[in-house]
Design a protein around this motif. Structure first.
Motif, PDB file in Angstrom:
ATOM      1  N   MET A 191       0.841  -1.194   0.000  1.00  0.00           N
ATOM      2  CA  MET A 191       0.000   0.000   0.000  1.00  0.00           C
ATOM      3  C   MET A 191       0.875   1.242   0.000  1.00  0.00           C
ATOM      4  SD  MET A 191      -3.120   1.153   2.425  1.00  0.00           S
ATOM      5  CE  MET A 191      -4.311   0.428   1.338  1.00  0.00           C
ATOM      6  N   GLN A 192       0.528   2.200  -0.810  1.00  0.00           N
ATOM      7  CA  GLN A 192       1.303   3.430  -0.902  1.00  0.00           C
ATOM      8  C   GLN A 192       0.925   4.371   0.223  1.00  0.00           C
ATOM      9  OE1 GLN A 192       0.403   4.991  -4.717  1.00  0.00           O
ATOM     10  NE2 GLN A 192       1.735   3.575  -5.787  1.00  0.00           N
ATOM     11  N   ALA A 193       1.892   5.154   0.617  1.00  0.00           N
ATOM     12  CA  ALA A 193       1.621   6.158   1.641  1.00  0.00           C
ATOM     13  C   ALA A 193       2.322   7.439   1.241  1.00  0.00           C
ATOM     14  CB  ALA A 193       2.129   5.664   2.992  1.00  0.00           C
ATOM     15  N   GLY A 194       1.859   8.528   1.797  1.00  0.00           N
ATOM     16  CA  GLY A 194       2.531   9.787   1.556  1.00  0.00           C
ATOM     17  C   GLY A 194       1.885  10.619   0.477  1.00  0.00           C
ATOM     18  N   PRO A 195       2.647  11.617   0.018  1.00  0.00           N
ATOM     19  CA  PRO A 195       2.096  12.592  -0.938  1.00  0.00           C
ATOM     20  C   PRO A 195       1.621  11.965  -2.251  1.00  0.00           C
ATOM     21  CG  PRO A 195       4.239  13.309  -0.101  1.00  0.00           C
ATOM     22  CD  PRO A 195       4.011  11.933   0.411  1.00  0.00           C
ATOM     23  N   GLU A 196       2.330  10.972  -2.750  1.00  0.00           N
ATOM     24  CA  GLU A 196       1.933  10.379  -4.026  1.00  0.00           C
ATOM     25  C   GLU A 196       0.570   9.696  -3.918  1.00  0.00           C
ATOM     26  OE1 GLU A 196       3.572   7.378  -7.453  1.00  0.00           O
ATOM     27  OE2 GLU A 196       4.990   8.509  -6.231  1.00  0.00           O
ATOM     28  N   ALA A 197       0.343   8.990  -2.819  1.00  0.00           N
ATOM     29  CA  ALA A 197      -0.956   8.336  -2.613  1.00  0.00           C
ATOM     30  C   ALA A 197      -2.053   9.380  -2.439  1.00  0.00           C
ATOM     31  CB  ALA A 197      -0.894   7.422  -1.389  1.00  0.00           C
ATOM     32  N   ASP A 198      -1.750  10.473  -1.733  1.00  0.00           N
ATOM     33  CA  ASP A 198      -2.729  11.554  -1.575  1.00  0.00           C
ATOM     34  C   ASP A 198      -3.087  12.152  -2.924  1.00  0.00           C
ATOM     35  OD1 ASP A 198      -2.684  11.216   1.159  1.00  0.00           O
ATOM     36  OD2 ASP A 198      -1.316  12.894   1.520  1.00  0.00           O
TER      37      ASP A 198
END
Length: 182
Positions: free
Chosen positions: A1-8
């Motif tokens: 699962m992605q996290a951080g600005p890119e996922a946002d």
């Protein structure tokens, strides 16, 4: 699962893509240009996503980018496009055709407005933004929004394609002098 600005950013794009493309379509009058314009604005937003996501309204920030990218398009290209009021070889008249005629007439009338007036009309009446929100998005005063909207609406009222739609049978109005309640 992605996290951080890119996922946002990816979540933002998934949630608002349709709305941004619709706004861009109303600004450009062409679905392909609208998608290109939206992609350009989102690419710029991605490059500065940390700043954009910290703003009070990231959607308004990106909408402003969309309008700016559209203005840039006019600066770079001086060839004008002519939208026609009706498609060629119109077949029988039914409700779907009438609806398409109304839509075509509206898009042709919008295409005839200067870019800033068109942006004001799209954001104020189609996106249902307040005068203050439109002013913030366009980087102008609410008074400018009011005057641009007034000028644009005056032009739209006199547009021949819209006059046919409003006065004709498409909207279900009875022409003056042919009955109806007084």
């Amino acid at each position: 699962m992605q996290a951080g600005p890119e996922a946002d950013f990816q979540e933002f794009v998934r949630a608002r893509w349709s709305r941004l493309v619709r706004t861009a379509y109303l600004l450009t009058g062409d679905v392909h240009l609208a998608e290109d314009l939206t992609q350009t604005a989102l690419a710029k937003a991605y490059r500065s996503w940390r700043r954009v996501s910290r703003s009070d309204s990231p959607e308004a920030y990106v909408r402003r980018m969309l309008v700016s990218c559209n203005s840039d398009r006019f600066r770079k290209r001086r060839v004008t496009e002519a939208l026609t009021a009706a498609p060629p070889d119109a077949a029988g008249r039914d409700e779907a055709v009438s609806w398409a005629d109304e839509r075509s007439a509206l898009l042709a009338a919008l295409a005839g407005l200067p870019p800033k007036q068109r942006a004001v009309v799209v954001m104020r009446y189609w996106e249902d933004l307040s005068e203050a929100e439109v002013a913030e998005t366009l980087g102008c005063s609410p008074g400018t929004v009011k005057s641009q909207a007034s000028k644009a609406l005056a032009k739209l009222r006199t547009h021949p394609g819209l006059a046919q739609v409003v006065d004709g049978p498409v909207c279900g109005r009875v022409p003056s002098g042919q009955g109806g309640d007084k």
